[in-house]
Write a protein that holds these residues in place. Structure first.
Motif, PDB file in Angstrom:
ATOM      1  N   THR A 235       0.815  -1.211   0.000  1.00  0.00           N
ATOM      2  CA  THR A 235       0.000   0.000   0.000  1.00  0.00           C
ATOM      3  C   THR A 235       0.850   1.263   0.000  1.00  0.00           C
ATOM      4  OG1 THR A 235      -0.144  -0.097   2.427  1.00  0.00           O
ATOM      5  CG2 THR A 235      -1.947  -1.106   1.170  1.00  0.00           C
ATOM      6  N   ASN A 236       2.119   1.140   0.420  1.00  0.00           N
ATOM      7  CA  ASN A 236       3.011   2.292   0.463  1.00  0.00           C
ATOM      8  C   ASN A 236       4.053   2.274  -0.660  1.00  0.00           C
ATOM      9  OD1 ASN A 236       2.629   1.570   3.789  1.00  0.00           O
ATOM     10  ND2 ASN A 236       2.087   3.616   3.058  1.00  0.00           N
ATOM     11  N   ASP A 237       3.743   1.586  -1.745  1.00  0.00           N
ATOM     12  CA  ASP A 237       4.640   1.546  -2.901  1.00  0.00           C
ATOM     13  C   ASP A 237       4.587   2.909  -3.595  1.00  0.00           C
ATOM     14  OD1 ASP A 237       5.972   1.090  -5.321  1.00  0.00           O
ATOM     15  OD2 ASP A 237       5.248  -0.967  -5.468  1.00  0.00           O
ATOM     16  N   THR A 238       5.710   3.626  -3.577  1.00  0.00           N
ATOM     17  CA  THR A 238       5.766   4.959  -4.199  1.00  0.00           C
ATOM     18  C   THR A 238       6.282   4.892  -5.637  1.00  0.00           C
ATOM     19  OG1 THR A 238       7.984   5.323  -3.289  1.00  0.00           O
ATOM     20  CG2 THR A 238       6.110   6.129  -1.995  1.00  0.00           C
ATOM     21  N   VAL A 239       6.656   3.690  -6.102  1.00  0.00           N
ATOM     22  CA  VAL A 239       7.155   3.525  -7.470  1.00  0.00           C
ATOM     23  C   VAL A 239       6.036   3.048  -8.391  1.00  0.00           C
ATOM     24  CG1 VAL A 239       8.812   2.298  -8.936  1.00  0.00           C
ATOM     25  CG2 VAL A 239       9.486   3.050  -6.649  1.00  0.00           C
ATOM     26  N   VAL A 240       5.315   2.025  -7.951  1.00  0.00           N
ATOM     27  CA  VAL A 240       4.160   1.501  -8.698  1.00  0.00           C
ATOM     28  C   VAL A 240       2.953   1.557  -7.774  1.00  0.00           C
ATOM     29  CG1 VAL A 240       3.162  -0.483  -9.885  1.00  0.00           C
ATOM     30  CG2 VAL A 240       5.609  -0.020 -10.099  1.00  0.00           C
ATOM     31  N   ALA A 241       1.956   2.313  -8.154  1.00  0.00           N
ATOM     32  CA  ALA A 241       0.796   2.530  -7.294  1.00  0.00           C
ATOM     33  C   ALA A 241       0.098   1.228  -6.934  1.00  0.00           C
ATOM     34  CB  ALA A 241      -0.195   3.471  -7.978  1.00  0.00           C
ATOM     35  N   PHE A 242      -0.399   1.149  -5.708  1.00  0.00           N
ATOM     36  CA  PHE A 242      -1.109  -0.023  -5.204  1.00  0.00           C
ATOM     37  C   PHE A 242      -2.267  -0.406  -6.128  1.00  0.00           C
ATOM     38  CE2 PHE A 242      -4.557  -1.699  -2.434  1.00  0.00           C
ATOM     39  CZ  PHE A 242      -3.941  -2.870  -2.025  1.00  0.00           C
ATOM     40  N   GLU A 243      -2.906   0.593  -6.720  1.00  0.00           N
ATOM     41  CA  GLU A 243      -4.056   0.350  -7.598  1.00  0.00           C
ATOM     42  C   GLU A 243      -3.680  -0.479  -8.827  1.00  0.00           C
ATOM     43  OE1 GLU A 243      -4.917   3.436  -4.836  1.00  0.00           O
ATOM     44  OE2 GLU A 243      -3.257   3.295  -6.290  1.00  0.00           O
ATOM     45  N   GLU A 244      -2.420  -0.405  -9.239  1.00  0.00           N
ATOM     46  CA  GLU A 244      -1.978  -1.202 -10.381  1.00  0.00           C
ATOM     47  C   GLU A 244      -2.082  -2.701 -10.064  1.00  0.00           C
ATOM     48  OE1 GLU A 244      -0.275   0.161 -13.673  1.00  0.00           O
ATOM     49  OE2 GLU A 244      -1.998   1.251 -12.899  1.00  0.00           O
ATOM     50  N   GLY A 245      -1.654  -3.076  -8.870  1.00  0.00           N
ATOM     51  CA  GLY A 245      -1.770  -4.467  -8.454  1.00  0.00           C
ATOM     52  C   GLY A 245      -3.215  -4.905  -8.338  1.00  0.00           C
ATOM     53  N   GLN A 246      -4.053  -4.009  -7.831  1.00  0.00           N
ATOM     54  CA  GLN A 246      -5.473  -4.330  -7.699  1.00  0.00           C
ATOM     55  C   GLN A 246      -6.106  -4.608  -9.060  1.00  0.00           C
ATOM     56  OE1 GLN A 246      -6.684  -0.791  -5.401  1.00  0.00           O
ATOM     57  NE2 GLN A 246      -7.436  -2.196  -3.821  1.00  0.00           N
ATOM     58  N   LYS A 247      -5.726  -3.816 -10.060  1.00  0.00           N
ATOM     59  CA  LYS A 247      -6.287  -4.000 -11.401  1.00  0.00           C
ATOM     60  C   LYS A 247      -5.936  -5.377 -11.957  1.00  0.00           C
ATOM     61  CE  LYS A 247      -4.674  -0.068 -13.158  1.00  0.00           C
ATOM     62  NZ  LYS A 247      -4.392   1.012 -14.152  1.00  0.00           N
ATOM     63  N   ILE A 248      -4.700  -5.791 -11.761  1.00  0.00           N
ATOM     64  CA  ILE A 248      -4.277  -7.111 -12.247  1.00  0.00           C
ATOM     65  C   ILE A 248      -5.046  -8.205 -11.507  1.00  0.00           C
ATOM     66  CG2 ILE A 248      -2.350  -8.713 -12.494  1.00  0.00           C
ATOM     67  CD1 ILE A 248      -0.497  -6.233 -12.584  1.00  0.00           C
ATOM     68  N   ALA A 249      -5.118  -8.082 -10.179  1.00  0.00           N
ATOM     69  CA  ALA A 249      -5.796  -9.096  -9.361  1.00  0.00           C
ATOM     70  C   ALA A 249      -7.267  -9.234  -9.725  1.00  0.00           C
ATOM     71  CB  ALA A 249      -5.639  -8.756  -7.884  1.00  0.00           C
ATOM     72  N   ASN A 250      -7.917  -8.123 -10.042  1.00  0.00           N
ATOM     73  CA  ASN A 250      -9.340  -8.147 -10.375  1.00  0.00           C
ATOM     74  C   ASN A 250      -9.615  -8.940 -11.657  1.00  0.00           C
ATOM     75  OD1 ASN A 250     -10.025  -6.633  -8.142  1.00  0.00           O
ATOM     76  ND2 ASN A 250     -10.017  -4.687  -9.232  1.00  0.00           N
ATOM     77  N   ASN A 251      -8.619  -8.997 -12.542  1.00  0.00           N
ATOM     78  CA  ASN A 251      -8.821  -9.664 -13.834  1.00  0.00           C
ATOM     79  C   ASN A 251      -8.242 -11.074 -13.900  1.00  0.00           C
ATOM     80  OD1 ASN A 251     -10.261  -7.574 -14.993  1.00  0.00           O
ATOM     81  ND2 ASN A 251      -8.469  -6.597 -15.888  1.00  0.00           N
ATOM     82  N   TRP A 252      -7.281 -11.367 -13.043  1.00  0.00           N
ATOM     83  CA  TRP A 252      -6.676 -12.712 -13.035  1.00  0.00           C
ATOM     84  C   TRP A 252      -7.466 -13.562 -12.042  1.00  0.00           C
ATOM     85  CZ3 TRP A 252      -0.968 -13.790 -11.156  1.00  0.00           C
ATOM     86  CH2 TRP A 252      -0.668 -15.141 -11.366  1.00  0.00           C
ATOM     87  N   LYS A 253      -8.365 -14.341 -12.562  1.00  0.00           N
ATOM     88  CA  LYS A 253      -9.362 -15.025 -11.734  1.00  0.00           C
ATOM     89  C   LYS A 253      -8.766 -16.112 -10.841  1.00  0.00           C
ATOM     90  CE  LYS A 253     -12.545 -12.428 -13.347  1.00  0.00           C
ATOM     91  NZ  LYS A 253     -12.987 -11.284 -12.494  1.00  0.00           N
ATOM     92  N   ASN A 254      -7.682 -16.729 -11.258  1.00  0.00           N
ATOM     93  CA  ASN A 254      -7.087 -17.805 -10.461  1.00  0.00           C
ATOM     94  C   ASN A 254      -5.965 -17.303  -9.561  1.00  0.00           C
ATOM     95  OD1 ASN A 254      -8.745 -19.831 -11.470  1.00  0.00           O
ATOM     96  ND2 ASN A 254      -7.418 -20.226 -13.211  1.00  0.00           N
ATOM     97  N   SER A 255      -6.004 -16.024  -9.246  1.00  0.00           N
ATOM     98  CA  SER A 255      -4.945 -15.451  -8.411  1.00  0.00           C
ATOM     99  C   SER A 255      -5.451 -15.119  -7.011  1.00  0.00           C
ATOM    100  CB  SER A 255      -4.383 -14.177  -9.046  1.00  0.00           C
ATOM    101  OG  SER A 255      -5.344 -13.137  -8.997  1.00  0.00           O
ATOM    102  N   ARG A 256      -4.499 -14.995  -6.096  1.00  0.00           N
ATOM    103  CA  ARG A 256      -4.788 -14.549  -4.739  1.00  0.00           C
ATOM    104  C   ARG A 256      -4.038 -13.246  -4.522  1.00  0.00           C
ATOM    105  NH1 ARG A 256      -2.629 -18.514  -0.593  1.00  0.00           N
ATOM    106  NH2 ARG A 256      -1.578 -16.999   0.709  1.00  0.00           N
ATOM    107  N   PHE A 257      -4.721 -12.239  -3.999  1.00  0.00           N
ATOM    108  CA  PHE A 257      -4.115 -10.915  -3.822  1.00  0.00           C
ATOM    109  C   PHE A 257      -3.665 -10.740  -2.375  1.00  0.00           C
ATOM    110  CE2 PHE A 257      -4.662  -6.075  -3.798  1.00  0.00           C
ATOM    111  CZ  PHE A 257      -3.439  -5.880  -4.427  1.00  0.00           C
ATOM    112  N   ILE A 258      -2.374 -10.464  -2.205  1.00  0.00           N
ATOM    113  CA  ILE A 258      -1.817 -10.224  -0.879  1.00  0.00           C
ATOM    114  C   ILE A 258      -1.465  -8.750  -0.751  1.00  0.00           C
ATOM    115  CG2 ILE A 258       0.092 -10.720   0.700  1.00  0.00           C
ATOM    116  CD1 ILE A 258       0.332 -13.472  -0.541  1.00  0.00           C
ATOM    117  N   THR A 259      -2.026  -8.116   0.257  1.00  0.00           N
ATOM    118  CA  THR A 259      -1.740  -6.711   0.527  1.00  0.00           C
ATOM    119  C   THR A 259      -0.712  -6.607   1.648  1.00  0.00           C
ATOM    120  OG1 THR A 259      -3.976  -6.040  -0.112  1.00  0.00           O
ATOM    121  CG2 THR A 259      -2.728  -4.501   1.253  1.00  0.00           C
ATOM    122  N   THR A 260       0.354  -5.852   1.414  1.00  0.00           N
ATOM    123  CA  THR A 260       1.352  -5.610   2.453  1.00  0.00           C
ATOM    124  C   THR A 260       1.398  -4.114   2.761  1.00  0.00           C
ATOM    125  OG1 THR A 260       3.185  -5.332   0.884  1.00  0.00           O
ATOM    126  CG2 THR A 260       2.723  -7.570   1.675  1.00  0.00           C
TER     127      THR A 260
END
Length: 285
Positions: A235-260
């Motif tokens: 959530t504190n990634d200042t290089v690649v926004a957290f929302e970028e990971g969320q977008k990938i996770a929302n579309n990759w159906k067989n994935s598990r999203f881990i928030t740090t």
């Protein structure tokens, strides 16, 4: 550390001001310089004479691909094979803190130097070329697992989209960007470039790779990915926004999203690596 960051910030802003000035008097030169600054890494190179300790006791192979060559490093183990794919302005040594958790499983581990990074050739880095390197390594070693950090993670996703029928069964993505357009927007903002540079850089990408930036989204491509895996983003990634990971996770159906939290972009963390190891190997650990 803050002093170094301040110096780097001053240099970056100075480069941006120079490009903006060039855009007025020599627009073609401004485009060439801004594209080079965006696509050519300034750090991450290593040599045989200055090889990081973690890479020294490995089996090393150099592969030819068209006009390029690239370097791999292998820590030999059992028949389970893991391919490690680093990100921008880095090299295979970035996995030093990750390796102990993977080596507990006894797996064979292969790390790859990206285009224009480590001991690999070239001046320019881009995801399509990186995916070609990955594909050649996958064909050679037939890894069961692939792990990518930052834009290396994006390259893993892009490779999996292009080549779904490979040996890869699980994929781990750490702090990866989704949209190339977002990276370009961040780059223009970082250098405080004239907004008129944006369409020029987009045209350059269309010319070089025959795709529009709006169409290059690994989140959109992730809809086609069938294998399972993990996406982790801080959530504190200042290089690649957290929302970028969320977008990938929302579309990759067989994935598990881990928030740090508070890991930043590097994602190095004992708890995270233990969770990934348990996911990959379970009771084998």
């Amino acid at each position: 550390m803050n002093f170094k960051k301040n110096i780097r910030s001053i240099i970056i802003k100075s480069v941006g001001q120079y490009i903006n000035f060039l855009h007025i008097v020599q627009p073609k030169k401004a485009l060439h310089l801004s594209y080079a600054f965006f696509s050519q890494p300034r750090i991450g190179r290593i040599t045989k004479e200055n090889l990081p300790k973690v890479l020294q006791n490995t089996h090393k192979e150099t592969f030819q691909h068209n006009e390029d060559y690239f370097q791999t490093y292998t820590w030999k183990g059992n028949n389970t094979k893991i391919l490690l794919v680093h990100g921008w302005e880095s090299n295979s040594a970035r996995w030093e803190k990750t390796l102990p958790y993977l080596q507990k499983s006894g797996s064979t581990i292969i790390a790859l130097d990206a285009p224009a990074h480590g001991q690999s050739s070239g001046k320019e880095f881009n995801v399509p070329r990186y995916a070609e390197f990955i594909n050649k390594v996958v064909k050679k070693f037939e890894p069961n697992i692939i792990i990518g950090h930052s834009i290396g993670g994006s390259a893993c996703l892009y490779h999996q989209y292009l080549h779904p029928e490979t040996s890869i069964q699980k994929m781990i993505i750490l702090g990866a960007p989704s949209d190339l357009k977002t990276l370009l927007d961040n780059y223009i903002q970082l250098l405080s470039l004239n907004p008129k540079m944006h369409p020029l850089l987009e045209k350059q990408y269309l010319k070089n790779f025959n795709f529009k930036l709006d169409n290059f989204s690994v989140a959109a491509l992730a809809k086609q990915i069938k294998i399972e895996g993990i996406i982790a983003h801080d959530t504190n990634d200042t290089v690649v926004a957290f929302e970028e990971g969320q977008k990938i996770a929302n579309n990759w159906k067989n994935s598990r999203f881990i928030t740090t939290t508070n890991l930043g972009h590097s994602m190095h963390d004992d708890n995270l690596y233990q969770e990934i190891s348990h996911y990959l190997f379970g009771a084998k650990q």
